[in-house]
Design a protein around this motif. Sequence first.
Motif, PDB file in Angstrom:
ATOM      1  N   LYS A  10       0.887   4.043  -3.146  1.00 59.36           N
ATOM      2  CA  LYS A  10       0.583   5.469  -2.986  1.00 59.36           C
ATOM      3  C   LYS A  10       1.584   6.313  -3.753  1.00 59.36           C
ATOM      4  O   LYS A  10       1.211   7.253  -4.456  1.00 59.36           O
ATOM      5  CB  LYS A  10       0.603   5.859  -1.507  1.00 59.36           C
TER       6      LYS A  10
ATOM      7  N   GLY B  46       0.743   8.139  -7.272  1.00 51.77           N
ATOM      8  CA  GLY B  46       0.912   9.586  -7.179  1.00 51.77           C
ATOM      9  C   GLY B  46       1.797  10.110  -8.301  1.00 51.77           C
ATOM     10  O   GLY B  46       1.490  11.122  -8.935  1.00 51.77           O
TER      11      GLY B  46
ATOM     12  N   HIS C  34       0.803  -1.215   0.000  1.00 49.21           N
ATOM     13  CA  HIS C  34       0.000   0.000   0.000  1.00 49.21           C
ATOM     14  C   HIS C  34       0.845   1.278   0.000  1.00 49.21           C
ATOM     15  O   HIS C  34       0.566   2.196  -0.794  1.00 49.21           O
ATOM     16  CB  HIS C  34      -0.986  -0.035   1.169  1.00 49.21           C
ATOM     17  N   PRO C  35       1.877   1.396   0.854  1.00 50.37           N
ATOM     18  CA  PRO C  35       2.696   2.621   0.789  1.00 50.37           C
ATOM     19  C   PRO C  35       3.406   2.798  -0.548  1.00 50.37           C
ATOM     20  O   PRO C  35       3.537   3.930  -1.046  1.00 50.37           O
ATOM     21  CB  PRO C  35       3.715   2.430   1.911  1.00 50.37           C
TER      22      PRO C  35
ATOM     23  N   TYR D 222      -8.221   3.829   0.307  1.00 48.57           N
ATOM     24  CA  TYR D 222      -8.377   2.389   0.481  1.00 48.57           C
ATOM     25  C   TYR D 222      -8.892   2.047   1.881  1.00 48.57           C
ATOM     26  O   TYR D 222      -9.745   1.164   2.024  1.00 48.57           O
ATOM     27  CB  TYR D 222      -7.053   1.656   0.231  1.00 48.57           C
TER      28      TYR D 222
ATOM     29  N   VAL E 120      -6.355   4.211  -4.175  1.00 50.17           N
ATOM     30  CA  VAL E 120      -5.279   3.860  -3.242  1.00 50.17           C
ATOM     31  C   VAL E 120      -5.289   4.781  -2.032  1.00 50.17           C
ATOM     32  O   VAL E 120      -5.088   4.326  -0.895  1.00 50.17           O
ATOM     33  CB  VAL E 120      -3.915   3.894  -3.967  1.00 50.17           C
ATOM     34  N   MET E 121      -5.539   6.058  -2.240  1.00 51.32           N
ATOM     35  CA  MET E 121      -5.517   6.993  -1.115  1.00 51.32           C
ATOM     36  C   MET E 121      -6.676   6.755  -0.146  1.00 51.32           C
ATOM     37  O   MET E 121      -6.519   6.927   1.056  1.00 51.32           O
ATOM     38  CB  MET E 121      -5.560   8.440  -1.624  1.00 51.32           C
TER      39      MET E 121
ATOM     40  N   PHE F 234      -5.335   6.665  -8.265  1.00 57.35           N
ATOM     41  CA  PHE F 234      -4.766   7.409  -7.139  1.00 57.35           C
ATOM     42  C   PHE F 234      -5.775   7.562  -6.006  1.00 57.35           C
ATOM     43  O   PHE F 234      -5.439   7.346  -4.834  1.00 57.35           O
ATOM     44  CB  PHE F 234      -4.269   8.770  -7.624  1.00 57.35           C
ATOM     45  N   THR F 235      -7.018   7.935  -6.334  1.00 57.87           N
ATOM     46  CA  THR F 235      -8.023   8.087  -5.271  1.00 57.87           C
ATOM     47  C   THR F 235      -8.386   6.746  -4.646  1.00 57.87           C
ATOM     48  O   THR F 235      -8.656   6.672  -3.448  1.00 57.87           O
ATOM     49  CB  THR F 235      -9.295   8.770  -5.796  1.00 57.87           C
TER      50      THR F 235
END
Length: 149
Positions: free
Chosen positions: A67, A71, A63-64, A115, A112-113, A109-110
């Motif tokens: 991001k 991004g 996950h990090p 999630y 993942v952000m 992007f949204t």
Amino acid sequence: MAKSDKIINKNANKMMSLGKMEAGRIVLFRILIIVLADIIIGSLFDFVKAEATRELAFHMNVHPVLKVVFGVLFAASVVYFVLMLVKKKDTSAHIMTPEMILGLALFLFTTVMFYDHFRNTPFMFYTLMVIASVLYAVYYIYTILLYKR
């Protein structure tokens, strides 16, 4: 001087110069790309959520990284979109336009952000995904296919 029956439209683009069959094929490919992206993203979302240990490993390790990657991908798509606007290049007849790339990168992007919010309420994620895809499909069908002669 002879009269000309042709009306020159300075705002015309390549998509409007195509026939109805070619424009329909391009619209079909665009809709299929969005549906395929929805299926892949939804399947991966289900795959990660299916097992608690898998979700923990995803949340801690992947996950990090996603991001940052999405991004950067979103920033690159914004740069590409602006570059095409500045150059005034007509990409309306392309199967994957800069607007589509920007929209898909924004969606990734949204996703993942947000999630953490979507994993608590997955029905909201699926609802937003389906609504956005249907609106996208209706927009392209309405603006391109219904105005073709």
